[in-house]
Design a protein around this motif. Sequence first.
Motif, PDB file in Angstrom:
ATOM      1  N   ASN A   1      37.725  57.708  44.121  1.00  0.00           N
ATOM      2  CA  ASN A   1      37.644  57.107  45.445  1.00  0.00           C
ATOM      3  C   ASN A   1      37.239  55.639  45.353  1.00  0.00           C
ATOM      4  N   PRO A   2      38.207  54.717  45.261  1.00  0.00           N
ATOM      5  CA  PRO A   2      37.847  53.299  45.294  1.00  0.00           C
ATOM      6  C   PRO A   2      37.240  52.958  46.644  1.00  0.00           C
ATOM      7  N   ALA A   3      36.159  52.213  46.643  1.00  0.00           N
ATOM      8  CA  ALA A   3      35.393  52.021  47.869  1.00  0.00           C
ATOM      9  C   ALA A   3      35.994  50.976  48.793  1.00  0.00           C
ATOM     10  N   GLU A   4      36.513  49.869  48.230  1.00  0.00           N
ATOM     11  CA  GLU A   4      37.019  48.800  49.076  1.00  0.00           C
ATOM     12  C   GLU A   4      38.288  48.215  48.480  1.00  0.00           C
ATOM     13  N   PHE A   5      39.232  47.864  49.369  1.00  0.00           N
ATOM     14  CA  PHE A   5      40.427  47.159  48.943  1.00  0.00           C
ATOM     15  C   PHE A   5      40.312  45.708  49.388  1.00  0.00           C
ATOM     16  N   PHE A   6      40.587  44.808  48.473  1.00  0.00           N
ATOM     17  CA  PHE A   6      40.513  43.398  48.814  1.00  0.00           C
ATOM     18  C   PHE A   6      41.909  42.779  48.740  1.00  0.00           C
ATOM     19  N   ASP A   7      42.210  42.018  47.693  1.00  0.00           N
ATOM     20  CA  ASP A   7      43.495  41.307  47.632  1.00  0.00           C
ATOM     21  C   ASP A   7      44.642  42.261  47.365  1.00  0.00           C
ATOM     22  N   LEU A   8      45.769  41.981  48.049  1.00  0.00           N
ATOM     23  CA  LEU A   8      46.983  42.773  47.894  1.00  0.00           C
ATOM     24  C   LEU A   8      48.145  41.862  47.509  1.00  0.00           C
ATOM     25  N   LEU A   9      49.078  42.410  46.732  1.00  0.00           N
ATOM     26  CA  LEU A   9      50.319  41.719  46.398  1.00  0.00           C
ATOM     27  C   LEU A   9      51.421  42.750  46.289  1.00  0.00           C
ATOM     28  N   CYS A  10      52.546  42.482  46.949  1.00  0.00           N
ATOM     29  CA  CYS A  10      53.735  43.315  46.771  1.00  0.00           C
ATOM     30  C   CYS A  10      54.794  42.456  46.095  1.00  0.00           C
ATOM     31  N   HIS A  11      55.214  42.870  44.907  1.00  0.00           N
ATOM     32  CA  HIS A  11      56.205  42.127  44.123  1.00  0.00           C
ATOM     33  C   HIS A  11      57.348  43.079  43.807  1.00  0.00           C
ATOM     34  N   GLY A  12      58.455  42.936  44.566  1.00  0.00           N
ATOM     35  CA  GLY A  12      59.529  43.921  44.465  1.00  0.00           C
ATOM     36  C   GLY A  12      59.052  45.234  45.036  1.00  0.00           C
ATOM     37  N   THR A  13      59.084  46.262  44.221  1.00  0.00           N
ATOM     38  CA  THR A  13      58.549  47.557  44.662  1.00  0.00           C
ATOM     39  C   THR A  13      57.205  47.857  44.004  1.00  0.00           C
ATOM     40  N   ASP A  14      56.630  46.852  43.321  1.00  0.00           N
ATOM     41  CA  ASP A  14      55.312  47.014  42.713  1.00  0.00           C
ATOM     42  C   ASP A  14      54.248  46.543  43.693  1.00  0.00           C
ATOM     43  N   LEU A  15      53.268  47.390  43.914  1.00  0.00           N
ATOM     44  CA  LEU A  15      52.149  47.050  44.785  1.00  0.00           C
ATOM     45  C   LEU A  15      50.903  46.917  43.916  1.00  0.00           C
ATOM     46  N   TRP A  16      50.263  45.742  43.997  1.00  0.00           N
ATOM     47  CA  TRP A  16      49.071  45.459  43.202  1.00  0.00           C
ATOM     48  C   TRP A  16      47.892  45.261  44.150  1.00  0.00           C
ATOM     49  N   ILE A  17      46.807  45.981  43.906  1.00  0.00           N
ATOM     50  CA  ILE A  17      45.669  46.007  44.827  1.00  0.00           C
ATOM     51  C   ILE A  17      44.384  45.814  44.027  1.00  0.00           C
ATOM     52  N   LEU A  18      43.593  44.824  44.408  1.00  0.00           N
ATOM     53  CA  LEU A  18      42.269  44.673  43.815  1.00  0.00           C
ATOM     54  C   LEU A  18      41.283  45.516  44.605  1.00  0.00           C
ATOM     55  N   CYS A  19      40.577  46.392  43.928  1.00  0.00           N
ATOM     56  CA  CYS A  19      39.623  47.261  44.616  1.00  0.00           C
ATOM     57  C   CYS A  19      38.232  47.099  44.021  1.00  0.00           C
ATOM     58  N   LYS A  20      37.249  47.310  44.867  1.00  0.00           N
ATOM     59  CA  LYS A  20      35.857  47.175  44.456  1.00  0.00           C
ATOM     60  C   LYS A  20      35.105  48.457  44.786  1.00  0.00           C
ATOM     61  N   ASP A  21      34.168  48.774  43.936  1.00  0.00           N
ATOM     62  CA  ASP A  21      33.258  49.880  44.194  1.00  0.00           C
ATOM     63  C   ASP A  21      31.847  49.310  44.143  1.00  0.00           C
ATOM     64  N   LYS A  22      31.222  49.205  45.290  1.00  0.00           N
ATOM     65  CA  LYS A  22      29.920  48.553  45.352  1.00  0.00           C
ATOM     66  C   LYS A  22      28.796  49.428  44.816  1.00  0.00           C
ATOM     67  N   SER A  23      29.062  50.690  44.603  1.00  0.00           N
ATOM     68  CA  SER A  23      28.031  51.530  44.005  1.00  0.00           C
ATOM     69  C   SER A  23      27.877  51.148  42.533  1.00  0.00           C
ATOM     70  N   ASP A  24      26.705  51.381  42.010  1.00  0.00           N
ATOM     71  CA  ASP A  24      26.409  51.082  40.609  1.00  0.00           C
ATOM     72  C   ASP A  24      26.626  49.600  40.298  1.00  0.00           C
ATOM     73  N   GLY A  25      26.417  48.758  41.284  1.00  0.00           N
ATOM     74  CA  GLY A  25      26.544  47.324  41.062  1.00  0.00           C
ATOM     75  C   GLY A  25      27.955  46.858  40.803  1.00  0.00           C
ATOM     76  N   GLY A  26      28.923  47.719  41.020  1.00  0.00           N
ATOM     77  CA  GLY A  26      30.308  47.343  40.795  1.00  0.00           C
ATOM     78  C   GLY A  26      30.719  47.336  39.339  1.00  0.00           C
ATOM     79  N   LYS A  27      29.868  47.770  38.425  1.00  0.00           N
ATOM     80  CA  LYS A  27      30.171  47.679  37.004  1.00  0.00           C
ATOM     81  C   LYS A  27      31.080  48.813  36.564  1.00  0.00           C
ATOM     82  N   GLY A  28      32.168  48.452  35.945  1.00  0.00           N
ATOM     83  CA  GLY A  28      33.038  49.441  35.341  1.00  0.00           C
ATOM     84  C   GLY A  28      33.967  50.154  36.286  1.00  0.00           C
ATOM     85  N   LYS A  29      33.756  50.044  37.617  1.00  0.00           N
ATOM     86  CA  LYS A  29      34.602  50.776  38.551  1.00  0.00           C
ATOM     87  C   LYS A  29      35.532  49.858  39.330  1.00  0.00           C
TER      88      LYS A  29
END
Length: 743
Positions: free
Chosen positions: A190-218
């Motif tokens: 369960n990724p906690a937050e979605f930030f930047d998005l990019l759609c390139h052709g049919t590829d969807l790229w999403i930067l996600c953040k998980d604020k739990s555990d200080g955001g480390k590793g997730k």
Amino acid sequence: MISETVGSTTTLWAVDLLQDAKDDKKGAQVHVYTVTTGAPTKTASITLPSVESAGSTNWDKSIHRELETLSVFGLRMQGNFIWAADYTNGTVYRFSKTAADGTPADIVFFKPTKSGTSGGEDEIPLQYNDIAFQPKGGAVTHDRLWLGDGNTKTSNIYCVDLPNGFGGAYSTAINDFTNKTPMDVVLANNPAEFFDLLCHGTDLWILCKDKSDGGKGKNGIIHGTAGDDGSVKSAAFYPVEQAATMVADLTTSGKEGLYIGADDGSLFRKDISAAGKTAAATKIHGADGDFAHYQMFLDKAGYIWSTANDNGKVNCYSPEGTLSRRYTVKSAAASPSWVSPISLHDGKRVAVLDTGSKMLGIFTVDDAFVMGDFDLKFEPAVKTFTVNDSVSTLPLQALDHSSHSPITSATSATLKESDSDNGNTFKLTNNSLVVDIAANASSVTLADPAKAGSKQADATVTAEARTTGIKKATLTVHVQPHKLKITPKDDPNNNHAHKDGKGAITGFDVRQAKNNKLPDVTIEAAAGDATVNIKNSTSPDVTLAEFVVKNKPQPTQQVVASANGKPVPEIAGGSTVGTATLTLTQGSSTSTEVPMHILPLADNVVPSNVVAATTPAKILESNNNQLKLQTKGHTVYPGKGAVVSAPKTLIKIKLTTHSNDQKLYFVYNGVKKAWNDEVTLLSDADGQVSLKDNKLVITHDDVVNFEVKQAYFEVSYDTSGQMAYVPAAAIWGPAVKIKFPQR
């Protein structure tokens, strides 16, 4: 803030953040500025109406809640329209790029949702961090919007079909948002937050953040396939520790990528090309405790600008991840919070927003960092240095992209070195060294010289510059050992030396016995003491100055040469034929071995063969190897051991007769020699002198009637052992008489 550059004008769209949504007259605004040569000019303000006061039917009254503020997080441009995503209240706006001052934006979508009981305190609307556009074409049947919900209690990606296109009419039915993909199901977490998005052709790229555990590793990047049914398919997750923001580089087909900034100041690059999109993200810049990436911008030169939102600093990185510049930009606020960096059209100025004082700031970069249109080049592209060399210049040039001539105004580049020895092969004073490239320059000067390493190895120096031309150049550095340089001053023909095909000396000869010394040996080394070592190989002893080196008990002898290029003590062969080796040592560096061949000293010369002449008009010709002479010596001086050939020995040939008839003479190489004159020759590597091809002709003024009763070659050899054509310095041994046949 977003921008568009046309010619010499940059237009900026900047959101006035955190306006009071209860203000029915105003709401939030997007301010439009144009920038040419001077200060920015505000040309329009577009109102983003608050939902409850706009009279719109595009909101759900059953779950409506009082709106305190309006926080527009993302602005995006698509075609002739600007789109705005509201992070706080789940609203998407759209307005024309050419909208007049005071024009209200359209509320295209508004769909708050809730969790818990209707009207409860935990009721939270959708929170849109960003918008991605997917134009129709190929397998994509509609223009589409993709939205990421930043709500910490949901993890959905929404897709909105736009049958009428990005600029066409919209329908309230779109607000049903039936195309929803729960990413926790696709990713099995369960990724906690979605930030930047990019759609390139049919590829969807999403930067996600998980604020739990200080955001480390997730934190990381989600890659999914944007299905034509509005769902996200085949999603994969690529961890990027503390990922916070990203910007896309789509300039070169086949080399597309994402730059990802992290909260700890690290910078990553993720390949999103067709061939490399399954690869993990690569860290290209390490952590920076004084900088946390917040928003980034890619300029025309491919350089990445980044703001931290809390310390007044603006960083700029090369495409390779080098921190090329860090600017501390002042503001009306004591501690400005800069966001949204944008490089302007002139390549000299950068615009930023201060969220604290709510102001637009523009600063000018230093002259050497102004974006240019030149090509970086190392000429030559390969450079050789000697171990421990101090290097103050490198052959780096900036060439005009069109004329290929050196540019006429100064610029700068950043240098980095790399090798397999942790930077010890070739060391710059720091590994992101900024150097100035002067106008019309063919090289750069290093204020603090670089240092070649202490052993033989290769390294690479990479130069990067902020240019729309070739922005990267590579220099291959060879670090070689010190060399022994052989320079026999008294030998114009250099018969002491062995050379390779390029003329480089690969070894040298000396003669048996202490009195036969190599005229001069010099060294190539860095300033300071250097040690010359002679080590026996097949010869039991050799002499280095006054020292005799023996196999037992001491196989090597060291002599210190005081400085670069100074001669070492004279070197002479020992008593035994063989080979010794010389090496040069300085510090921990040792040169390649140079062989020293100890040759025998001649103690005899013998005829190899004497063949009768057949031409009636001449007494003897040297055709067809008719006369060969061989110089001989012994393996141990003096006169001990086996008899061997004595190469490179001077001999002289003189004609004498019993009757002392001075009318008899000889011709050598076509030149008549006077009575008792002589020819001096040097025996070859086999100790031979071969007189052939009519080089030696013995004759008489009256060749028809004259008959020689008895005649001889009188042959002598040089007992001093010199290896040069210097007969005056020779010490001739006893003459050997060789009778030539009569016809």
